[in-house]
Design an enzyme around this catalytic site. Structure first.
Site, PDB file in Angstrom:
ATOM      1  N   HIS A 128      34.880  39.473  38.401  1.00 45.33           N
ATOM      2  CA  HIS A 128      35.365  38.522  39.404  1.00 45.33           C
ATOM      3  C   HIS A 128      34.606  38.627  40.731  1.00 45.33           C
ATOM      4  CE1 HIS A 128      39.513  38.076  37.211  1.00 45.33           C
ATOM      5  NE2 HIS A 128      38.546  37.409  36.633  1.00 45.33           N
ATOM      6  N   CYS A 159      21.612  25.895  54.897  1.00 49.33           N
ATOM      7  CA  CYS A 159      22.016  24.483  54.739  1.00 49.33           C
ATOM      8  C   CYS A 159      23.224  24.112  55.592  1.00 49.33           C
ATOM      9  CB  CYS A 159      22.312  24.207  53.260  1.00 49.33           C
ATOM     10  SG  CYS A 159      23.822  25.006  52.679  1.00 49.33           S
TER      11      CYS A 159
HETATM   12  N1  APR Z   1      48.303  52.453  37.289  1.00 43.10           N
HETATM   13  C1  APR Z   1      48.096  51.536  36.319  1.00 43.10           C
HETATM   14  N2  APR Z   1      48.575  50.280  36.384  1.00 43.10           N
HETATM   15  C2  APR Z   1      49.277  49.936  37.468  1.00 43.10           C
HETATM   16  C3  APR Z   1      49.536  50.828  38.520  1.00 43.10           C
HETATM   17  C4  APR Z   1      49.003  52.159  38.403  1.00 43.10           C
HETATM   18  N3  APR Z   1      49.196  53.084  39.344  1.00 43.10           N
HETATM   19  N4  APR Z   1      50.265  50.184  39.477  1.00 43.10           N
HETATM   20  C5  APR Z   1      50.453  48.932  39.028  1.00 43.10           C
HETATM   21  N5  APR Z   1      49.871  48.760  37.818  1.00 43.10           N
HETATM   22  C6  APR Z   1      49.802  47.563  36.973  1.00 43.10           C
HETATM   23  C7  APR Z   1      50.974  46.611  37.107  1.00 43.10           C
HETATM   24  O1  APR Z   1      52.037  47.011  36.251  1.00 43.10           O
HETATM   25  C8  APR Z   1      50.341  45.291  36.667  1.00 43.10           C
HETATM   26  O2  APR Z   1      50.453  45.112  35.270  1.00 43.10           O
HETATM   27  O3  APR Z   1      48.693  46.822  37.413  1.00 43.10           O
HETATM   28  C9  APR Z   1      48.853  45.475  37.028  1.00 43.10           C
HETATM   29  C10 APR Z   1      48.379  44.601  38.165  1.00 43.10           C
HETATM   30  O4  APR Z   1      48.437  43.270  37.770  1.00 43.10           O
HETATM   31  P1  APR Z   1      47.900  42.070  38.665  1.00 43.10           P
HETATM   32  O5  APR Z   1      48.406  42.199  40.051  1.00 43.10           O
HETATM   33  O6  APR Z   1      48.206  40.824  37.918  1.00 43.10           O
HETATM   34  O7  APR Z   1      46.325  42.319  38.736  1.00 43.10           O
HETATM   35  P2  APR Z   1      45.198  41.925  37.703  1.00 43.10           P
HETATM   36  O8  APR Z   1      45.663  42.000  36.300  1.00 43.10           O
HETATM   37  O9  APR Z   1      43.997  42.709  38.074  1.00 43.10           O
HETATM   38  O10 APR Z   1      44.946  40.395  38.072  1.00 43.10           O
HETATM   39  C11 APR Z   1      43.925  39.726  37.420  1.00 43.10           C
HETATM   40  O11 APR Z   1      44.158  37.793  38.768  1.00 43.10           O
HETATM   41  O12 APR Z   1      44.714  37.143  40.890  1.00 43.10           O
HETATM   42  C12 APR Z   1      43.688  37.248  39.972  1.00 43.10           C
HETATM   43  O13 APR Z   1      41.366  37.437  40.285  1.00 43.10           O
HETATM   44  C13 APR Z   1      42.576  38.127  40.477  1.00 43.10           C
HETATM   45  O14 APR Z   1      41.364  39.879  39.380  1.00 43.10           O
HETATM   46  C14 APR Z   1      42.653  39.325  39.599  1.00 43.10           C
HETATM   47  C15 APR Z   1      43.247  38.760  38.312  1.00 43.10           C
END
Ligand code: APR
Length: 252
Positions: A128, A159
């Site tokens: 990303h 530009c």
């Molecule tokens: N260790 C492991 N997992 C964790 C921890 C931790 N300490 N703390 C939280 N989590 C988990 C949560 O349970 C959740 O499932 O991390 C996950 C975070 O999820 P999101 O906030 O949805 O993040 P992500 O999956 O990276 O989002 C994907 O969405 O908004 C877009 O482009 C953005 O890259 C991002 C993409």
């Protein structure tokens, strides 16, 4: 980097450790959860303070940038400040250690914070993009500009287009080279580890399905359940900062 501390060794499924020891090519997909222990809020955590009334899905889009470029820019400036204050945590460090312990490891990250590279990971695919870089929203070329303290997008020196962070927004395609690199690594991997991602956002979430089709063992590390949990061969419920050092220590 030294070995992870011995106390990091938790009881882990022996068959999983065996699979990891025999793996020729490991692919790790990380999401915002791995950086949570560095103090960077995840995407789907409720935002705090000034930003509590916005949802990232409403700010991280090309439409939002056209509608209100200053708002989107200021949100990214706020995130940049948080990221600048953050340091890699035990989870990032353990993945960097793991890269040196297995024959081949491809790390695909959805995070834009650069913490994997800071921790010493060498083969990182930034699915990303990277929040530290900027590009022109018109000609799409990278722009090297000092954005500290700015409250509105600077202009492209070539530009005059508005400068934006070099990240992938909702509705935008993944940079082709990253997509090809990730998909070809996944097609060849024998072990796939999904760490700290809600497994909701495509096409990143689809990498686990591709890995399964390729016959890889699927491991998930997350304190919460996700759409991937029920189909994972091993769903390790817990924090990346505890479980990843335990995996690396067991292998070392
Ligand atoms: N260790 C492991 N997992 C964790 C921890 C931790 N300490 N703390 C939280 N989590 C988990 C949560 O349970 C959740 O499932 O991390 C996950 C975070 O999820 P999101 O906030 O949805 O993040 P992500 O999956 O990276 O989002 C994907 O969405 O908004 C877009 O482009 C953005 O890259 C991002 C993409």
């Amino acid at each position: 980097m030294g070995r992870p501390p011995a106390e990091a060794v938790l009881p882990l499924p022996l068959q999983l450790l065996d699979g990891l020891r025999r793996a020729r090519h490991v692919v790790v997909l990380t999401g915002a959860g791995i950086s949570a222990e560095s103090g960077i809020p995840t995407f789907r955590d409720a935002l705090t303070g000034l930003w509590a009334r916005f949802r990232p899905e409403e700010l991280a889009t090309p439409d939002a940038f056209v509608r209100d470029p200053d708002l989107v820019w200021q949100w990214y400036q706020w995130r940049r400040e948080q990221i600048a204050a953050a340091r890699p945590n035990a989870g990032h460090l353990a993945l960097a250690a793991l890269e040196r312990l297995v024959p081949r490891l491809t790390l695909v990250t959805q995070n834009v914070d650069g913490l994997h590279q800071q921790a010493g990971s060498r083969q990182v695919v930034e699915f990303h993009g990277n929040i530290h870089r900027n590009r022109c929203s018109m000609d799409q070329e990278l722009v090297d500009v000092d954005v500290r303290g700015t409250r509105r997008p600077p202009r492209c020196p070539r530009c005059g287009g508005m400068v934006r962070p070099d990240v992938v927004w909702f509705g935008e395609p993944i940079p082709r080279a990253c997509l090809v690199q990730s998909q070809s690594a996944v097609a060849r991997c024998d072990l796939f580890v999904s760490v700290g991602t809600s497994a909701l956002v495509e096409p990143a979430a689809g990498l686990a399905r591709l890995a399964r089709e390729a016959g890889a063992v699927i491991v998930e590390i997350n304190p919460a359940e996700t759409p991937l949990t029920s189909s994972a061969d091993y769903a390790l419920q817990g924090a990346a900062g505890q479980l990843l050092p335990a995996l690396a220590a067991a292998l070392a």
